[in-house]
Design a protein around this motif. Structure first.
Motif, PDB file in Angstrom:
ATOM      1  N   GLU A 123       0.830  -1.212   0.000  1.00  0.00           N
ATOM      2  CA  GLU A 123       0.000   0.000   0.000  1.00  0.00           C
ATOM      3  C   GLU A 123       0.864   1.262   0.000  1.00  0.00           C
ATOM      4  O   GLU A 123       0.501   2.279  -0.597  1.00  0.00           O
ATOM      5  N   LYS A 124       1.998   1.182   0.679  1.00  0.00           N
ATOM      6  CA  LYS A 124       2.861   2.360   0.796  1.00  0.00           C
ATOM      7  C   LYS A 124       3.327   2.866  -0.583  1.00  0.00           C
ATOM      8  O   LYS A 124       3.377   4.073  -0.821  1.00  0.00           O
ATOM      9  N   ARG A 127       0.651   5.007  -1.924  1.00  0.00           N
ATOM     10  CA  ARG A 127       0.535   6.316  -1.252  1.00  0.00           C
ATOM     11  C   ARG A 127       1.656   7.260  -1.668  1.00  0.00           C
ATOM     12  O   ARG A 127       1.440   8.454  -1.844  1.00  0.00           O
ATOM     13  N   GLU A 166       6.254   9.413   7.452  1.00  0.00           N
ATOM     14  CA  GLU A 166       6.630   8.032   7.138  1.00  0.00           C
ATOM     15  C   GLU A 166       5.550   7.059   7.634  1.00  0.00           C
ATOM     16  O   GLU A 166       5.171   6.118   6.935  1.00  0.00           O
ATOM     17  N   LEU A 169       2.382   7.281   5.477  1.00  0.00           N
ATOM     18  CA  LEU A 169       2.559   6.602   4.185  1.00  0.00           C
ATOM     19  C   LEU A 169       2.455   5.090   4.355  1.00  0.00           C
ATOM     20  O   LEU A 169       1.915   4.386   3.509  1.00  0.00           O
ATOM     21  N   LEU A 170       2.967   4.594   5.456  1.00  0.00           N
ATOM     22  CA  LEU A 170       2.951   3.146   5.694  1.00  0.00           C
ATOM     23  C   LEU A 170       1.569   2.641   6.122  1.00  0.00           C
ATOM     24  O   LEU A 170       1.066   1.661   5.575  1.00  0.00           O
TER      25      LEU A 170
END
Ligand code: SAM
Length: 227
Positions: A123-124, A127, A166, A169-170
């Protein structure tokens, strides 16, 4: 019957949308939306012949060929600007593939359609691409079906620059704000995976310092999120 996963995706498709469903397989999503009269027009794009034929058959069986155009094409090549598409859905693939499809079809996003994406993993990567390409995530969802956990992200074009951390985004900003049970389950599982990788790394002849540092960073991000 539509999967719970695609049913959820469907709720983010605006009423009266002109959508492109890329990697449509059986075209279940556009067929469902067309039957509910939720969309005005759809392109069901498929790069593989078998799924393309499945989609064609499904659309014809449901008598929806006047609403859904099934096209054999790679990624966003299925879309022309004149189609005036305002929603693009890409579901059930890995994040890196979704990113590559968006990236190599950028010129087809000139009309700034809403993007509804459902990566199965990674997924990151999605994003990061969205952020770098002026797409702002406006909603996210996470759900479990048949022992799999799925994330859905909804993004709209923005002229502003977004700056996710960070962790955002994760994990996803919205998912991180809610931290529902499915979210917790997903990331507890990821912690278990990290522990297994650590056991394997211990057997390596040379200590893979960098890999271990990456795992440490990931683990502390996850632990932070689960607190
Ligand atoms: N979107 C449906 C869903 O979520 O249930 C089907 C998911 S299926 C696992 C992924 C589909 O994407 C496959 O039918 C595959 O052929 C198609 N696909 C993969 N890469 C593609 C590409 N570059 N362009 C169009 N379709 C692609």
């Amino acid at each position: 019957k539509l999967s719970k996963r695609l049913e959820k995706v469907a709720t983010y498709v605006n009423k009266g949308a002109r959508m492109a469903d890329i990697g449509s397989d059986h075209a279940y999503l556009p067929v469902y939306l067309a039957k509910q009269q939720q969309i005005d027009f759809a392109i069901a794009g498929e790069v593989v012949k078998g799924p393309f034929l499945n989609a064609k058959q499904e659309v014809e069986k449901e008598g929806l060929a006047h609403v859904i155009d099934v096209r054999l094409a790679d990624g966003l090549k299925a879309v022309n600007l004149e189609d005036n598409i305002n929603v693009v859905t890409i579901c059930g693939m890995g994040g890196p593939l979704i990113r590559d499809i968006l990236n190599s079809g950028k010129e087809k996003l000139e009309n700034k359609p809403r993007l509804i994406l459902q990566p199965n993993v990674g997924e990151k990567d999605v994003r990061v691409w969205l952020q770098e390409n002026h797409y702002k995530i406006i909603d996210e969802d996470i759900l479990e079906e048949d022992k799999h956990i799925y994330e859905i992200m909804v993004a709209e074009y923005t002229s502003e620059q977004t700056n996710l951390s960070e962790a955002e985004l994760l994990f996803g900003k919205y998912l991180l704000e809610n931290k529902n049970d499915v979210f917790r389950k997903k990331w507890h599982k990821e912690l278990e995976k990290i522990n297994k990788v650590r056991v394997q790394l211990k057997q390596a002849k040379q200590v893979p310092e960098q890999k271990i540092a990456e795992l440490d960073n990931l683990q502390s991000l996850i632990e932070g999120a689960l607190n």
